[in-house]
Design an enzyme around this catalytic site. Structure first.
Site: not given
Length: 303
Positions: A56-58, A68, A95, A97, A124, A130, A132-133, A167, A198
Site C-alpha cells: 500500500s502506498g498510503l 500519501d 501500489d 501510484d 492509477e 497525486k 490520497n483518494s 486503477r 475505486h
C-alpha cells in the site's frame, strides 16, 4: 554411509510470483490481498494465511513518516517491496501510484519492482503528484490517451513478467460511471491485465454497477469505505480480487499509541507485558531458528 542433511528453507520470495498472482486473480474463487508495509507486517500476513499482499502506498508512506502525496520516492518504494518479498514469500501487487511521472518514470518503476521481487504493479489514472483518494476533493485525472501510453510503456518494458493493473479514479473524481467504463475499455486495449475500480462511497452501489456492465478483465476493488457490504455480494458480482488496503498499518498505529500512552502514564512496562507479543513470538516470526541451524552447520564448534 551418506547422511541426508536437512537445510531449512530460507525465507524469501516465490520462484514465480507473477504467475502465482495472476492465477489468484483469474481464479473462480474470490481472492483477498492483505495490506503490508514492511518486512514484519508481510511476515504476519503470510503467517495468518493470506496468499498475496498489497504493498500500500498510503501505508508505506505512513510507515516512512511521509504523506500519501508522492512525498516518498519510487526508490523508497522499491526498497520496501524487496524486504516484503524476502520476509513473506508471497506474491505482491504494488501500489505504484501514478507511476511517479510520465511513461518513462512508470516503466522505470515497473522494471525496478520486477527486479526486487514484485509480482505486479497497479497504476492509477491521476496526474503527478497525486493526493490520497480520500483526502480533499482535488483529484485531477490524467488524459485517457496519455495514461494509456503509461500502461503500454510498462507492458513493453516488462511483458508478461509483471501483472499490470490499471486503477480507475473516475468515480473518486466525480465523473461517474460512463467515464469509468470508457476508461476501462481504453486501459484494456492498452494492455492492462486487470482493472481496479475505486470508490469513496459508503456503500458499494457504484462498484456493483460497474461490475454489472463491464467484464472484459478481472475486476479488483478496495472496500475501505464500503466495508459493511457482505463479501458474498462481490462473489455474486464476479469480482476477482478484494484488497484490504490499510488495516495492518491502522492496527499498528492504534496498538502503538495505546502501549506508548500506558508506559508514559504508568512509568512501567509491567502492566502491558501480557498484552504485547512475546519476544519469542517475534523471533519465531523472523525465523531465528533457521539462523541457529545455519550457525550449527557453517560455524566452527566452540573449543
Amino acid at each position: 554411509m551418506n547422511q541426508t542433511v536437512y537445510i531449512p528453507k530460507p525465507v524469501g520470495p516465490l520462484e514465480d510470483p507473477t504467475t502465482t498472482l495472476l492465477e489468484l486473480m483469474l481464479s473462480s474463487d474470490l481472492t483477498f490481498l492483505m495490506e503490508a508495509h514492511d518486512g514484519i507486517s508481510s511476515a504476519i500476513a503470510a503467517q495468518a494465511g493470506f496468499k498475496g499482499l498489497w504493498a500500500s502506498g498510503l501505508s508505506i508512506s505512513s510507515a516512512l513518516g511521509y504523506r500519501d502525496a508522492n512525498e516518498a520516492s519510487w526508490t523508497d518504494l522499491v526498497g520496501v517491496v524487496e524486504r516484503m518479498a524476502d520476509a513473506s514469500g508471497l506474491p505482491i501487487l504494488v501500489d505504484g501510484d501514478t507511476g511517479f511521472g510520465n511513461f518513462n518514470n512508470a516503466r522505470l518503476l515497473a522494471t525496478k519492482l520486477l527486479q526486487r521481487g514484485a509480482a505486479g504493479v497497479c497504476l492509477e489514472d491521476k496526474t503527478f503528484p497525486k493526493m490520497n483518494s480520500f483526502v480533499g476533493s482535488r483529484h485531477p485525472l490524467a488524459d485517457v490517451s496519455e495514461f494509456s501510453g503509461r500502461l503500454k510503456a510498462v507492458k513493453d518494458a516488462t511483458g508478461n513478467d509483471l501483472v499490470l493493473v490499471a486503477r480507475i479514479e473516475a468515480l473518486i473524481a466525480g465523473y461517474g460511471l460512463d467515464e469509468a467504463l470508457l476508461r476501462a475499455d481504453a486501459y484494456a486495449d492498452a494492455g492492462a491485465d486487470a482493472v481496479l475500480i475505486h470508490s469513496g462511497k459508503s456503500d458499494a452501489h457504484e462498484i456493483l454497477a460497474f461490475a454489472q456492465q463491464w467484464n472484459q478483465l478481472p475486476i479488483v476493488i478496495v472496500p475501505t469505505k464500503y466495508y459493511r457490504t457482505p463479501v458474498d455480494t462481490y462473489r455474486k458480482a464476479a469480482i476477482s480480487t478484494v484488497i484490504w488496503a490499510n488495516h495492518a498499518m491502522r492496527a499498528a498505529v492504534a496498538s502503538m499509541r495505546a502501549v506508548c500512552g500506558r508506559i508514559v502514564a504508568e512509568e512501567s512496562i509491567a502492566g502491558i507485558e501480557p498484552e504485547v507479543a512475546t519476544l519469542d513470538e517475534v523471533l519465531d516470526l523472523l525465523r531465528y531458528d533457521e539462523l541457529a541451524s545455519a550457525e550449527d552447520r557453517y560455524l566452527p564448534k566452540p573449543g
